[in-house]
Design a protein around this motif. Sequence first.
Motif, mmCIF file in Angstrom:
data_model
loop_
_atom_site.group_PDB
_atom_site.id
_atom_site.type_symbol
_atom_site.label_atom_id
_atom_site.label_comp_id
_atom_site.label_asym_id
_atom_site.label_seq_id
_atom_site.Cartn_x
_atom_site.Cartn_y
_atom_site.Cartn_z
ATOM 1 N N LYS A 166 15.586 12.616 12.469
ATOM 2 C CA LYS A 166 15.304 13.920 13.045
ATOM 3 C C LYS A 166 15.828 15.013 12.134
ATOM 4 C CE LYS A 166 15.255 12.437 17.871
ATOM 5 N NZ LYS A 166 15.867 12.591 19.221
ATOM 6 N N GLY A 167 15.042 16.046 11.976
ATOM 7 C CA GLY A 167 15.465 17.161 11.138
ATOM 8 C C GLY A 167 15.195 16.954 9.668
ATOM 9 N N SER A 168 14.664 15.767 9.306
ATOM 10 C CA SER A 168 14.365 15.509 7.898
ATOM 11 C C SER A 168 13.120 16.290 7.498
ATOM 12 C CB SER A 168 14.127 14.004 7.683
ATOM 13 O OG SER A 168 13.762 13.743 6.357
ATOM 14 N N ASN A 169 13.278 17.156 6.536
ATOM 15 C CA ASN A 169 12.161 17.994 6.095
ATOM 16 C C ASN A 169 12.260 18.181 4.588
ATOM 17 O OD1 ASN A 169 9.913 19.655 6.196
ATOM 18 N ND2 ASN A 169 11.115 21.496 6.616
ATOM 19 N N PRO A 170 11.918 17.120 3.838
ATOM 20 C CA PRO A 170 12.090 17.201 2.384
ATOM 21 C C PRO A 170 11.219 18.274 1.755
ATOM 22 C CG PRO A 170 10.765 15.292 2.980
ATOM 23 C CD PRO A 170 11.308 15.858 4.258
ATOM 24 N N LYS A 171 11.747 18.898 0.716
ATOM 25 C CA LYS A 171 10.970 19.898 -0.011
ATOM 26 C C LYS A 171 9.823 19.210 -0.735
ATOM 27 C CE LYS A 171 11.342 23.462 -3.570
ATOM 28 N NZ LYS A 171 12.203 24.123 -4.568
ATOM 29 N N MET A 172 8.634 19.763 -0.574
ATOM 30 C CA MET A 172 7.448 19.181 -1.170
ATOM 31 C C MET A 172 6.888 20.101 -2.257
ATOM 32 S SD MET A 172 6.947 16.238 0.222
ATOM 33 C CE MET A 172 7.206 15.263 1.710
ATOM 34 N N LEU A 173 6.048 19.547 -3.094
ATOM 35 C CA LEU A 173 5.381 20.320 -4.126
ATOM 36 C C LEU A 173 4.382 21.310 -3.519
ATOM 37 C CD1 LEU A 173 4.555 17.640 -6.826
ATOM 38 C CD2 LEU A 173 5.748 19.788 -7.260
ATOM 39 N N PHE A 174 4.197 22.417 -4.199
ATOM 40 C CA PHE A 174 3.150 23.380 -3.851
ATOM 41 C C PHE A 174 3.280 23.922 -2.437
ATOM 42 C CE2 PHE A 174 0.564 20.183 -6.537
ATOM 43 C CZ PHE A 174 1.145 20.633 -7.713
ATOM 44 N N SER A 175 4.482 23.837 -1.863
ATOM 45 C CA SER A 175 4.648 24.334 -0.490
ATOM 46 C C SER A 175 5.173 25.757 -0.514
ATOM 47 C CB SER A 175 5.603 23.431 0.277
ATOM 48 O OG SER A 175 6.858 23.360 -0.368
ATOM 49 N N THR A 214 0.830 -1.205 0.000
ATOM 50 C CA THR A 214 0.000 0.000 0.000
ATOM 51 C C THR A 214 0.865 1.255 0.000
ATOM 52 O OG1 THR A 214 -1.746 -1.157 1.224
ATOM 53 C CG2 THR A 214 -1.796 1.252 1.261
ATOM 54 N N GLN A 215 1.901 1.258 0.828
ATOM 55 C CA GLN A 215 2.818 2.404 0.884
ATOM 56 C C GLN A 215 3.374 2.735 -0.493
ATOM 57 O OE1 GLN A 215 4.119 4.648 2.985
ATOM 58 N NE2 GLN A 215 6.124 5.143 2.116
ATOM 59 N N ILE A 216 3.853 1.736 -1.203
ATOM 60 C CA ILE A 216 4.463 1.959 -2.514
ATOM 61 C C ILE A 216 3.412 2.411 -3.525
ATOM 62 C CG2 ILE A 216 5.653 0.826 -4.438
ATOM 63 C CD1 ILE A 216 6.956 -1.014 -2.238
ATOM 64 N N SER A 217 2.253 1.743 -3.544
ATOM 65 C CA SER A 217 1.196 2.077 -4.507
ATOM 66 C C SER A 217 0.709 3.512 -4.339
ATOM 67 C CB SER A 217 0.005 1.134 -4.346
ATOM 68 O OG SER A 217 0.337 -0.175 -4.717
ATOM 69 N N TYR A 218 0.465 3.913 -3.101
ATOM 70 C CA TYR A 218 -0.093 5.237 -2.843
ATOM 71 C C TYR A 218 0.983 6.316 -2.980
ATOM 72 C CZ TYR A 218 -4.509 3.169 -1.352
ATOM 73 O OH TYR A 218 -5.710 2.490 -1.329
ATOM 74 N N PHE A 219 2.202 5.980 -2.595
ATOM 75 C CA PHE A 219 3.310 6.924 -2.755
ATOM 76 C C PHE A 219 3.572 7.222 -4.228
ATOM 77 C CE2 PHE A 219 7.899 7.600 -3.445
ATOM 78 C CZ PHE A 219 8.063 8.791 -2.758
ATOM 79 N N ALA A 220 3.413 6.222 -5.088
ATOM 80 C CA ALA A 220 3.644 6.409 -6.523
ATOM 81 C C ALA A 220 2.707 7.453 -7.114
ATOM 82 C CB ALA A 220 3.489 5.080 -7.265
ATOM 83 N N VAL A 221 1.548 7.651 -6.485
ATOM 84 C CA VAL A 221 0.584 8.651 -6.948
ATOM 85 C C VAL A 221 0.771 9.981 -6.218
ATOM 86 C CG1 VAL A 221 -1.868 9.250 -7.108
ATOM 87 C CG2 VAL A 221 -1.109 6.912 -7.616
ATOM 88 N N PHE A 222 0.840 9.932 -4.892
ATOM 89 C CA PHE A 222 0.802 11.150 -4.090
ATOM 90 C C PHE A 222 2.159 11.558 -3.524
ATOM 91 C CE2 PHE A 222 -3.556 9.410 -3.771
ATOM 92 C CZ PHE A 222 -4.249 10.482 -4.321
ATOM 93 N N GLY A 223 3.209 10.847 -3.896
ATOM 94 C CA GLY A 223 4.542 11.188 -3.414
ATOM 95 C C GLY A 223 4.950 12.606 -3.809
ATOM 96 N N GLY A 224 5.515 13.326 -2.850
ATOM 97 C CA GLY A 224 5.947 14.696 -3.104
ATOM 98 C C GLY A 224 4.930 15.724 -2.661
ATOM 99 N N LEU A 225 3.748 15.268 -2.225
ATOM 100 C CA LEU A 225 2.708 16.166 -1.730
ATOM 101 C C LEU A 225 2.622 16.041 -0.216
ATOM 102 C CD1 LEU A 225 -0.116 15.399 -4.311
ATOM 103 C CD2 LEU A 225 1.321 17.445 -4.256
ATOM 104 N N ASP A 226 2.548 17.136 0.462
ATOM 105 C CA ASP A 226 2.459 17.111 1.916
ATOM 106 C C ASP A 226 0.995 17.050 2.340
ATOM 107 O OD1 ASP A 226 3.454 17.111 4.477
ATOM 108 O OD2 ASP A 226 3.478 19.289 4.651
ATOM 109 N N TRP A 227 0.309 16.008 1.856
ATOM 110 C CA TRP A 227 -1.114 15.835 2.124
ATOM 111 C C TRP A 227 -1.330 14.670 3.086
ATOM 112 C CZ3 TRP A 227 -3.702 15.740 -3.433
ATOM 113 C CH2 TRP A 227 -3.531 17.003 -4.038
ATOM 114 N N ASP A 228 -2.407 14.763 3.835
ATOM 115 C CA ASP A 228 -2.857 13.611 4.615
ATOM 116 C C ASP A 228 -3.629 12.686 3.674
ATOM 117 O OD1 ASP A 228 -1.918 14.427 7.187
ATOM 118 O OD2 ASP A 228 -3.549 15.891 7.250
ATOM 119 N N ILE A 229 -3.152 11.445 3.558
ATOM 120 C CA ILE A 229 -3.762 10.479 2.641
ATOM 121 C C ILE A 229 -4.353 9.334 3.455
ATOM 122 C CG2 ILE A 229 -3.363 8.920 0.698
ATOM 123 C CD1 ILE A 229 -2.941 11.869 0.000
#
Length: 313
Positions: free
Chosen positions: A304-313, A24-39
């Motif tokens: 700790k401290g990991s804060n990847p740049k996301m789309l539309f942020s 599930t993680q891989i399937s959903y990440f492939a679509v919504f990866g890079g978005l800081d959304w609650d899925i």
Amino acid sequence: MTNLRLLEQFRSFYFKNYPDDMETQISYFAVFGGLDWDIDTTKSLKELIHTLVLENFDELYEKVQELTLGDKSYKRLLRALAVGDRKIFSAFNRAGLNNGNGGAALNYLQEKGLIEMEYSREVHPRQESPKAKLKRADAKHRISHKVFFTYPFIRFWFYFISPNFKAIQEGDFEKVLEDFELRHNSYTSLVYEELSELLLNYNLRDAHIISSGSYWDANVEIDILTVTENQRIYVGECKWTNHKINKKELHKINDKCQRLNIVPTQIVLFSKRGFSKELEAMAGVNLALYSSEDFKALVKSNPKGSNPKMLFS
């Protein structure tokens, strides 16, 4: 080249949404990866695409327009890269671009951080035999680098959403949802391949990796080819399908190795749904098998401290 930005996004997605399992993680990440959304990963992907993407199409479309400056050549190139073989020259052809305007579009998309280059490791026949008379096809052969998308959602957009622009605008969502139903396994394969390389290299973290990524030339393509400083060679193939991998895949990869004149230290197979009993019995020093749940290794901890740049942020 290992995509560490993708690893940060993968971890961020997991610790934000906590899906029940790695498939599930891989399937959903492939679509919504890079978005800081609650899925809500208890809902189907089709339902989420309907409510989160299609019902918010106008807003998302404007954000994509901002990223691409509304430039048709940028969007055509992204579409060509999303659905094609990721090779630059074939993407230019598919998008109706030449080396001039295609190169300009490519440079902009790189500078914007939407795509990154994956450089070919192929050696041109001219380099191998500088003084030899080459066959016409070999002499004309051009080595083409590839591109991968920095954010999975951008590839999803140009793979499924952009081609159905008119229907979506008119409120007709059926075609894009049917298209997704038919092709989402094929679509997810690329992200799975990139994540598989991350997992392999994570497990080789004590070795000094000098080269890693996919390999392609005029005749052979391999999903993963990783070489360490002590010349250990790991050759990997990835299958995101709904059936178990059997021994035939091992024969195919051995054939590719023979054609490239390489002797792998280990063959590594990645499978969404596991492996045949015959193949499992062969696993050992020379053959490693990874199924979906093995990707838990990539999310053992939230740095700790990991804060990847996301789309539309």
